[in-house]
Design an enzyme around this catalytic site. Structure first.
Site, PDB file in Angstrom:
ATOM      1  N   CYS A 138      -8.904 -24.424  40.158  1.00 54.27           N
ATOM      2  CA  CYS A 138      -8.356 -24.955  38.919  1.00 54.27           C
ATOM      3  C   CYS A 138      -7.430 -26.122  39.230  1.00 54.27           C
ATOM      4  O   CYS A 138      -6.662 -26.028  40.158  1.00 54.27           O
ATOM      5  CB  CYS A 138      -7.551 -23.857  38.242  1.00 54.27           C
ATOM      6  N   PRO A 139      -7.429 -27.188  38.507  1.00 51.89           N
ATOM      7  CA  PRO A 139      -8.261 -27.528  37.345  1.00 51.89           C
ATOM      8  C   PRO A 139      -9.416 -28.473  37.691  1.00 51.89           C
ATOM      9  O   PRO A 139      -9.893 -29.165  36.804  1.00 51.89           O
ATOM     10  CB  PRO A 139      -7.248 -28.252  36.448  1.00 51.89           C
TER      11      PRO A 139
END
Lengths: 72, 355
Positions: A11-12
């Site tokens: 992430c992200p």
């Protein structure tokens, strides 16, 4: 069709890479390969928020998201 | 409210309510939850540091990991994966802890402190945002610590197994050395001696773990997504926690507005700011705040398990090297460590770039 493979990215990055691809190729169909439910949900939300339609297929715990322009 | 946002609000409300209840039942003030402080207490309890006032095996941490594990298994999201720069993540985890202990709280406790009226947490929030902005710049510049691979099934269970071991130690309280104490140490006084009944703490942790796993709650991710992709999903969890704690502390009469005389806090603005800048930057590089690392580790992510273990070791280093702040303030060692940590995190952000 453009394929974006974000499998294994934390992430992200899956969202960042999908966003880049959508912005560079707004008229193309984009297929995003993801390997976690979290990334699937995040990429799905990003695309829908930007007005694209998303179709997800699961196989072997991985997901193939087909992103198209709404109505396109 | 969009239907998809219900879960993040629910998760925020669960965290906020649990935090207020835990403080009412004995946890330290404005510390219903604090991932950094509680991992630090665990580090002390197993003898990794000798700060006698902050040693206790916190069942909240155990509960969060096991709650996330349960939620991940129930939804078939449990997935052993890792191998994206694990050693770098360990060291980043250490420095996130060092930054958090200079401020005296992780991002979650920052929200709880702010909700309780502690304005030092507002200064820290500005620092946290600054750190996240820098992290976002690295992301935009191509920051990437590499892809994870699927790992062996058992590796995904290791941190959860460690948590079960800690729970057994807490319940059995073994004594091997009657004179010096040990193998485990519990504070006779101070914050480490303030805790709710272990069963309540464990259940609160489990609830938070379950809801945080389902909602993907992440306090760094909220601000990061707002800046990076203009997505407000995660930040709503942040807001929900704040509102619940604000109401909760007003109702229980513990709300106190101001900078001075706040519980387990100091007023050195620069270091509250920079300490949380380090936490914000480190969290973006790690892909999530300390709470999120616990949840991901429970869900089978071995890189997050490394970050969690790094944080526990970082807590030991913080106290042994006198880096951690106290209500009296920050010593020079802590200030140097925060600067070093910021430099190191920037180096990690610069070096790990896609070609």
């Amino acid at each position: 069709m453009i394929e974006v493979d974000v499998r294994g990215l934390s992430c992200p990055l899956p969202v960042v890479k999908t966003k880049e691809a959508l912005e560079k190729n707004p008229d193309e169909t984009i297929v995003v390969l993801v390997d976690t439910a979290v990334s699937r949900d995040n990429v799905d939300r990003l695309a829908r928020n930007k007005g694209f339609s998303v179709n997800a297929e699961e196989s072997d715990g991985e997901f193939r998201l087909t992103i198209k322009k709404e109505g396109g | 409210m969009k239907k998809g946002n219900l879960l993040i609000w629910l998760a925020g409300i669960v965290v906020g309510v649990c935090a207020v209840v835990l403080v009412t039942l004995g946890n330290p003030p404005n510390m219903g939850f604090c991932i950094a402080c509680f991992e630090r207490d665990i580090a002390g309890a197993i003898g990794l540091h000798r700060a006698g006032v902050v040693q206790y095996i916190r069942p909240e941490i155990i509960g969060i990991v096991l709650g996330a594990l349960m939620a991940a298994i129930a939804t078939r999201e449990f997935r052993p994966e890792g191998g994206s720069s694990p050693a770098t993540r360990f060291v980043l985890g250490m420095f996130v802890m060092i930054g958090a202990l200079v401020f005296l709280g992780c991002p979650l406790r920052m929200v709880l402190r702010f909700g309780g009226g502690d304005l030092n947490a507002l200064v820290a929030l500005l620092g946290f945002i600054a750190g996240i902005v820098v992290g976002v710049l690295f992301l935009k510049g191509g920051f990437n610590m590499g892809r994870t691979q699927k790992q062996r099934q058992v590796d995904g269970w290791v941190l959860s197994a460690v948590m079960v071991g800690l729970l057994l130690l807490l319940l059995a309280r073994p004594v091997f050395n009657a004179e010096a104490g040990g193998p485990i140490f519990f504070s006779p006084e101070g914050p480490g001696a303030m805790y709710a009944f272990w069963g309540i703490s464990l259940i609160a942790g489990l609830l938070v773990g379950i809801f945080a796993q389902r909602a993907r709650l992440c306090l760094a991710g909220g601000i990061r997504d707002l800046i990076l992709i203009r997505d407000s999903y995660l930040v709503q969890g942040f807001i929900a926690i704040f509102l619940v704690v604000l109401i909760g502390t007003l109702v229980t009469g513990t709300f106190k507005l101001g900078f001075a005389e706040q519980p387990i806090a100091h007023t050195e603005h620069l270091w509250n700011f920079l300490g949380m800048s380090l936490v914000g930057l480190g969290s973006v590089l790690l892909g999530g705040c300390p709470l999120r690392q616990l949840v991901l580790a429970g869900s089978g992510n071995t890189d997050s398990a490394m970050a969690v273990l790094g944080m526990i070791v970082g807590a030991a280093v913080s106290h042994n090297f006198m880096l951690a702040a106290s209500p009296k303030g920050v010593l020079v060692y802590g200030k140097i460590a925060v600067i070093l940590g910021l430099a190191l995190a920037c180096a990690v952000g610069l070096i790990n770039r896609e070609a």
